[in-house]
Design a protein around this motif. Structure first.
Motif, mmCIF file in Angstrom:
data_model
loop_
_atom_site.group_PDB
_atom_site.id
_atom_site.type_symbol
_atom_site.label_atom_id
_atom_site.label_comp_id
_atom_site.label_asym_id
_atom_site.label_seq_id
_atom_site.Cartn_x
_atom_site.Cartn_y
_atom_site.Cartn_z
ATOM 1 N N ALA A 86 -44.344 30.296 131.114
ATOM 2 C CA ALA A 86 -44.584 30.722 129.724
ATOM 3 C C ALA A 86 -44.962 29.521 128.860
ATOM 4 C CB ALA A 86 -43.330 31.380 129.168
ATOM 5 N N ASP A 90 -44.358 31.664 123.436
ATOM 6 C CA ASP A 90 -43.820 32.949 123.893
ATOM 7 C C ASP A 90 -42.446 33.186 123.257
ATOM 8 O OD1 ASP A 90 -43.126 35.232 125.184
ATOM 9 O OD2 ASP A 90 -42.483 34.211 126.998
ATOM 10 N N THR A 92 -40.916 36.130 123.168
ATOM 11 C CA THR A 92 -40.241 37.310 123.705
ATOM 12 C C THR A 92 -39.248 36.957 124.816
ATOM 13 O OG1 THR A 92 -42.015 37.618 125.305
ATOM 14 C CG2 THR A 92 -42.207 38.823 123.222
ATOM 15 N N SER A 93 -39.327 35.723 125.319
ATOM 16 C CA SER A 93 -38.506 35.389 126.482
ATOM 17 C C SER A 93 -37.056 35.114 126.105
ATOM 18 C CB SER A 93 -39.083 34.172 127.207
ATOM 19 O OG SER A 93 -40.281 34.531 127.844
ATOM 20 N N ARG A 106 -39.165 36.096 134.195
ATOM 21 C CA ARG A 106 -38.843 36.091 132.771
ATOM 22 C C ARG A 106 -38.162 37.383 132.339
ATOM 23 N NH1 ARG A 106 -44.623 34.683 130.431
ATOM 24 N NH2 ARG A 106 -44.988 33.312 132.205
ATOM 25 N N ARG A 108 -37.961 39.359 129.243
ATOM 26 C CA ARG A 108 -38.622 39.423 127.945
ATOM 27 C C ARG A 108 -38.134 40.658 127.209
ATOM 28 N NH1 ARG A 108 -44.454 39.934 128.636
ATOM 29 N NH2 ARG A 108 -44.811 38.788 126.720
#
Ligand SMILES: [Zn+2]
Length: 282
Positions: A86, A90, A92-93, A106, A108
């Motif tokens: 990533a 990023d 969302t992780s 990941r 997410r």
């Protein structure tokens, strides 16, 4: 969402891709989704993933050295395997597990709520972890033979079937499909269920979840998509014709879920009051 079928296909795909893979390191960026601090995440460094499986709606990643990652995706999480790592943007992780060779697993999460969580526990502590210790029997592949007895309470079926202590794996989406398949009202009380109805419900649980998993076997590949193609017939189909009898599917909205049902086949023709609407009219 994700419920038993979505978690099952996630676990199957990840198990096939990651069994034997070597972990380089792991980190939980941003607001910490990691709910445990002993052993630390660094205990995963240089360990091998020995398998990925499902328990209820949880993903279990077994790791060498008697470690286990327990992951709950809640309503908007995904566990995805990527070929590349990533980038720093990023957001969302919640958990990154770096695999030797450049791949990255990941966790997410989409949407505004941060609810998905991870625990790193010793393998021998997994089953006594509070997330698993209270789970009822698995809804699939064999729904519990004593389902009727388990549902003996003055509570509506819709809520009881989603209660993970009663039966594990069913949530807001698949419960509508199961009750529609069994031709049972979501508002019928568990202790009003006849033996025949309990048998029909048990059949419906097996058939519906089987069908969903078979569908995912055909259409889901890695990395698992942000949006899975849910093969729903009733849930999210309010206002459309019932696929069996063409009566309009009705819905009752609650704060964080919606019940969809066919009034002709499930509630003896009665259309139940939509609480959202009545709240607006107050
Ligand atoms: Zn119908």
């Amino acid at each position: 969402m994700p419920e038993l079928p979505e978690v099952e296909i996630t676990a199957r795909r990840l198990d096939a891709a990651l069994r034997g893979a070597q972990i380089e390191s792991a980190l939980a960026p941003g607001i910490n989704a990691l709910k445990t601090f002993r052993p630390p995440l660094s205990a995963l460094d240089d360990r091998a993933i020995t398998g990925v499986r499902r328990r209820g709606k949880n993903v279990v990643v077994d790791v060498s050295g008697d470690l286990t990652l327990l992951v709950h995706l809640m309503s908007a999480g995904r566990l995805q395997l990527f070929d590349k790592r990533a980038g720093p943007r990023d957001r969302t992780s919640r958990l990154l597990v770096r695999i030797a060779g450049g791949r990255e697993l990941r966790l997410r999460e989409f949407g505004t709520k941060q609810a998905a969580w991870v625990k790193l526990v010793r393998a021998d502590q997994l089953e006594t972890d509070e997330a698993l210790a209270k789970l009822g029997p698995e809804a699939w592949p064999d729904p519990p033979a004593d389902l009727g007895a388990r549902l003996q309470a003055p509570r509506p079926l819709h809520g009881m079937l989603r209660d993970q202590r009663v039966i594990a794996g069913i949530g807001r989406s698949w419960v509508d499909e199961i009750l529609w398949t069994a031709r049972l009202s979501p508002f019928k009380r568990g202790d009003d269920l006849s033996d025949e109805e309990a048998a029909a419900l048990r059949d419906a649980i097996a058939t519906v979840l089987d069908g969903a998993i078979e569908h995912y076997e055909c259409v889901v590949a890695l990395p698992i998509a942000d949006k899975l193609p849910l093969p729903l017939l009733v849930h999210r189909h309010a206002g459309e014709p019932c696929p069996r009898c063409a009566t309009t599917i009705e819905a009752v909205h609650y704060e964080d879920y919606v019940i969809c049902y066919c009034p002709a086949e499930q509630t003896a023709g009665r259309v139940l009051k939509d609480r959202r609407l009545s709240r607006l009219l107050k």
